[in-house]
Motif scaffolding. Structure first.
Motif, PDB file in Angstrom:
ATOM      1  N   ILE A  80     -66.745 -92.458  50.703  1.00  0.00           N
ATOM      2  CA  ILE A  80     -67.177 -91.702  49.785  1.00  0.00           C
ATOM      3  C   ILE A  80     -66.045 -90.420  49.745  1.00  0.00           C
ATOM      4  O   ILE A  80     -65.785 -89.924  50.691  1.00  0.00           O
ATOM      5  N   GLY A  81     -65.706 -89.968  48.491  1.00  0.00           N
ATOM      6  CA  GLY A  81     -65.140 -88.953  48.106  1.00  0.00           C
ATOM      7  C   GLY A  81     -65.798 -87.739  47.524  1.00  0.00           C
ATOM      8  O   GLY A  81     -66.871 -88.325  46.568  1.00  0.00           O
ATOM      9  N   LEU A  82     -65.757 -86.680  47.963  1.00  0.00           N
ATOM     10  CA  LEU A  82     -66.805 -85.591  47.580  1.00  0.00           C
ATOM     11  C   LEU A  82     -65.983 -84.447  46.685  1.00  0.00           C
ATOM     12  O   LEU A  82     -65.108 -83.890  47.503  1.00  0.00           O
ATOM     13  N   THR A  98     -53.194 -79.661  53.846  1.00  0.00           N
ATOM     14  CA  THR A  98     -54.909 -79.662  53.527  1.00  0.00           C
ATOM     15  C   THR A  98     -55.245 -81.456  53.052  1.00  0.00           C
ATOM     16  O   THR A  98     -56.221 -81.680  53.509  1.00  0.00           O
ATOM     17  N   VAL A  99     -54.220 -81.731  52.451  1.00  0.00           N
ATOM     18  CA  VAL A  99     -54.627 -83.060  52.044  1.00  0.00           C
ATOM     19  C   VAL A  99     -54.250 -83.975  53.424  1.00  0.00           C
ATOM     20  O   VAL A  99     -54.999 -85.145  53.295  1.00  0.00           O
ATOM     21  N   ASN A 100     -53.471 -83.597  54.146  1.00  0.00           N
ATOM     22  CA  ASN A 100     -53.120 -84.327  55.259  1.00  0.00           C
ATOM     23  C   ASN A 100     -54.417 -84.312  56.074  1.00  0.00           C
ATOM     24  O   ASN A 100     -54.682 -85.253  56.682  1.00  0.00           O
ATOM     25  N   PHE A 101     -54.875 -82.909  56.285  1.00  0.00           N
ATOM     26  CA  PHE A 101     -56.106 -82.877  56.917  1.00  0.00           C
ATOM     27  C   PHE A 101     -57.065 -83.734  56.609  1.00  0.00           C
ATOM     28  O   PHE A 101     -57.949 -84.388  57.172  1.00  0.00           O
ATOM     29  N   SER A 102     -57.365 -83.660  55.223  1.00  0.00           N
ATOM     30  CA  SER A 102     -58.531 -84.397  54.605  1.00  0.00           C
ATOM     31  C   SER A 102     -58.356 -86.065  54.982  1.00  0.00           C
ATOM     32  O   SER A 102     -59.373 -86.534  55.204  1.00  0.00           O
ATOM     33  N   ARG A 103     -57.262 -86.499  54.745  1.00  0.00           N
ATOM     34  CA  ARG A 103     -57.109 -88.058  55.065  1.00  0.00           C
ATOM     35  C   ARG A 103     -57.388 -88.408  56.239  1.00  0.00           C
ATOM     36  O   ARG A 103     -58.065 -89.271  56.856  1.00  0.00           O
ATOM     37  N   THR A 104     -56.772 -87.733  57.321  1.00  0.00           N
ATOM     38  CA  THR A 104     -56.971 -87.849  58.906  1.00  0.00           C
ATOM     39  C   THR A 104     -58.347 -87.674  59.062  1.00  0.00           C
ATOM     40  O   THR A 104     -58.828 -88.258  60.204  1.00  0.00           O
ATOM     41  N   ALA A 146     -57.678 -83.983  44.759  1.00  0.00           N
ATOM     42  CA  ALA A 146     -56.874 -84.560  45.480  1.00  0.00           C
ATOM     43  C   ALA A 146     -57.329 -84.836  47.013  1.00  0.00           C
ATOM     44  O   ALA A 146     -57.137 -86.019  47.596  1.00  0.00           O
ATOM     45  N   LYS A 147     -58.106 -83.833  47.539  1.00  0.00           N
ATOM     46  CA  LYS A 147     -58.425 -84.060  49.170  1.00  0.00           C
ATOM     47  C   LYS A 147     -59.592 -85.098  49.062  1.00  0.00           C
ATOM     48  O   LYS A 147     -59.548 -85.686  49.960  1.00  0.00           O
TER      49      LYS A 147
END
Ligand SMILES: Nc1ncnc2c1ncn2[C@@H]1O[C@H](COP(=O)(O)OP(=O)(O)O)[C@@H](O)[C@H]1O
Ligand SMILES: [Mg+2]
Lengths: 306, 255
Positions: A80-82, A98-104, A146-147
């Motif tokens: 799920i993405g929110l 921040t997108v890297n953080f979200s992914r990992t 994107a996140k």
């Protein structure tokens, strides 16, 4: 095909004693765009928050891809993405960080090529080295998308994606949703703008005061509940609807320059034939005529007002 | 997915990066402050009070000063780390991520503890520049550093979840940690106090930390070393229990 999301008898009573959700039942099909439509306070955010694990339910169950959101939370949440309703306040890290953080955070290995694609698709690539606090409101909203996409979810929740967004950006959001549809992501969005649900969704669920009033394919919903209006431009303005025509649901528009007849598209007899005949007999002449379809707004008002 | 070590590490790395971004505030400033303590207290008072418990005063205060910094930094850092996403609203991401509570705690508390541990070591090295500092039990000393850093980072994590605004966030280090440390035998040995205040001091958890930590340097202490260790563990267990309760009930995180 089994639904990707199943909500069964879901209840939520907040600690204050307020019951925000009452026995919600809902199935979402894979790949569809579903709009949850309802006024402020209807319980849309509460429902989404429960599915995503931010709020605890007080009854019922939710499964995502067959996994229970409580017992198998790792399975469900990784799918799920929110995109939350509220923009988050300013932070100091960069877009890229921040997108890297979200992914990992969601357990996915680094994939710079994929993240680059997401940022490019959302027109944020040029801003990748900017701190979040330097972004405009529209960019922030896209960054939240994107996140949410950064970990390749199969279900995406967009909670009021266009709330507080200006017209131009709203247009951009609609395009974004269209783009999401093409990527095959199941999208569940909430809105209280009816045009928006009408424009973006395949199916619409109407929620009010914690209850789902109906769930319907958009076209069927429009057809089922659609009213049409016949607008007659009058040759001579009227000051009131003639008493002889009281049997019809008529009203005046444009300071009496036009006569508006509302009728049900679904009924066997629309009454147009006899209306036109009666108008002729009453000596009311018109120069032009057209019909308009009622919007979901009207439909919604009808529903909520019973 | 049974565990999410990547998610845990993402939090950890993010928190470490935050310190790197603000290194002036998070590294330089505490080191400078502590060095000032060395100079002012060590030199000014040390020239009058030659020795405490047989230790030159300048050296005597070093363990306490390191503790003071370790405690305040652990609490400040860990509390800010979890408070800030609550404040910005970004906490939704951690709550909706496939990470367990344990992984969240290890990420945030681990990062805060790492940072204050590094600071502690930097200050220890700095102290060597100012005074002659023997370390009788280096491993025990390290063990104390690690234990304290983790315990007070846990405590800070709790503060960061409890706090409703920035003011409350700062109140705890300012009005709790610093006074407790100053009254915890950082600058004196407890036996200089009247008996009544000695007894009162025994309710101050920092007394056990400073005393035990100092023992690992000089083999002198206000309370037996094992009591110090025991009390520190006890406080850590207390914090762990509180954190467990927070996640169980969703206190201030989930409704
Ligand atoms: N934490 C909370 N405690 C008590 N009531 C809440 C809480 N959060 C939301 N509510 C109430 O629940 C209802 C539904 O809120 P919400 O789900 O945010 O509605 P929507 O997103 O449809 O506008 C509202 O009446 C709101 O005031
Ligand atoms: Mg809402």
């Amino acid at each position: 095909m089994a639904p990707i999301l199943t909500v069964k008898n879901l209840d939520k009573t907040y600690e204050s004693g307020f019951q925000a959700l009452k026995d919600i039942n809902l199935n979402i099909e894979k790949g569809e765009i579903f709009a949850l439509l309802g006024p402020n306070g209807a319980g849309k955010t509460t429902l989404i928050s429960i599915i995503c694990g931010i709020v605890n339910s007080t009854g019922g169950s939710v499964t995502v891809d067959g996994y229970d959101i409580v017992r198998d939370y790792r399975h469900t949440r990784s799918r799920i993405g929110l995109v939350p309703q509220e923009l988050t306040r300013d932070a100091f890290e960069t877009v890229w960080a921040t997108v890297n953080f979200s992914r990992t955070l969601f357990g996915k290995p680094r994939d710079d090529a994929y993240l680059e694609k997401v940022l490019r698709d959302l027109s944020l690539w040029d801003k990748r080295n900017n701190q979040l606090r330097t972004l405009s409101g529209g960019m922030k909203r896209r960054l939240l998308i994107a996140k949410a996409l950064s970990h390749e979810p199969s279900v995406l929740f967009l909670d009021e994606p266009t709330a507080g967004v200006d017209v131009e950006l709203r247009q951009g959001m609609w395009e974004t949703v269209e783009y999401l549809r093409e990527t095959g992501v199941t999208v569940i969005l909430t809105t209280h703008y009816i045009e928006e649900a009408e424009l973006m969704a395949d199916r619409i669920g109407v929620i009010n005061q914690g209850e789902i009033i109906l769930v319907e394919n958009k076209r069927q919903l429009m057809k089922k509940l659609g009213q049409k209006q016949l607008v007659l431009q009058l040759r001579e303005p009227l000051s009131s609807v003639p008493a002889g025509l009281a049997a019809y649901s008529l009203s005046l528009g444009d300071n009496g320059e036009s006569l508006i007849y509302t009728y049900q598209t679904q009924s066997a007899q629309t009454g147009i034939d006899s209306l036109l005949q009666d108008l002729g007999e009453a000596g009311i002449r018109f120069t032009d005529l057209h019909t308009t379809q009622s919007s979901l707004e009207d439909i919604f008002l009808d529903l909520v007002n019973g | 997915m049974k565990m999410n070590p990547r998610g845990m590490y993402a939090i950890y790395r993010f928190e470490i990066a935050r310190a790197a971004r603000t290194w002036l505030q998070s590294v330089v400033s505490p080191v400078v402050t502590t060095s000032l303590y060395f100079v002012v207290f060590g030199a000014a008072i040390g020239s009058r009070v030659e020795q405490v418990q047989g230790i030159p005063y300048g050296a005597f205060i070093v363990p306490g000063l390191i503790m003071l910094m370790l405690l305040t930094q652990s609490v400040t850092n860990a509390s800010f780390g979890i408070f800030f996403p609550r404040f910005t609203g970004n906490i939704y991401e951690v709550l909706s991520a496939p990470v367990s509570y344990l992984e969240v705690v290890i990420g945030y508390v681990g990062a805060a503890a790492t940072k204050s541990l590094i600071l502690g070591l930097i200050i220890l090295i700095t102290a060597h520049l100012f005074v002659d500092l023997p370390i009788q039990h280096p491993f025990l000393m390290l063990f104390f550093l690690v234990l304290t850093a983790i315990t007070f980072s846990l405590f800070g994590f709790i503060v960061g979840i409890w706090a409703q605004d920035f003011e409350q966030l700062q109140i705890v280090p300012l009005l709790l940690i610093i006074p407790l440390t100053f009254l915890g035998g950082t600058f004196y040995s407890l036996d200089v106090l009247p008996e009544f205040w000695q007894t009162v001091s025994l309710f101050n958890p920092v007394v056990y930390l400073v005393s035990g930590f100092r023992w690992s340097f000089f083999e002198v202490s206000d309370v037996p070393i094992l009591v110090s260790l025991g009390m520190t563990f006890l406080f850590m267990l207390l914090c762990l229990a509180l954190v467990w309760w927070i996640f169980r009930t969703g206190y201030r995180l989930k409704s």
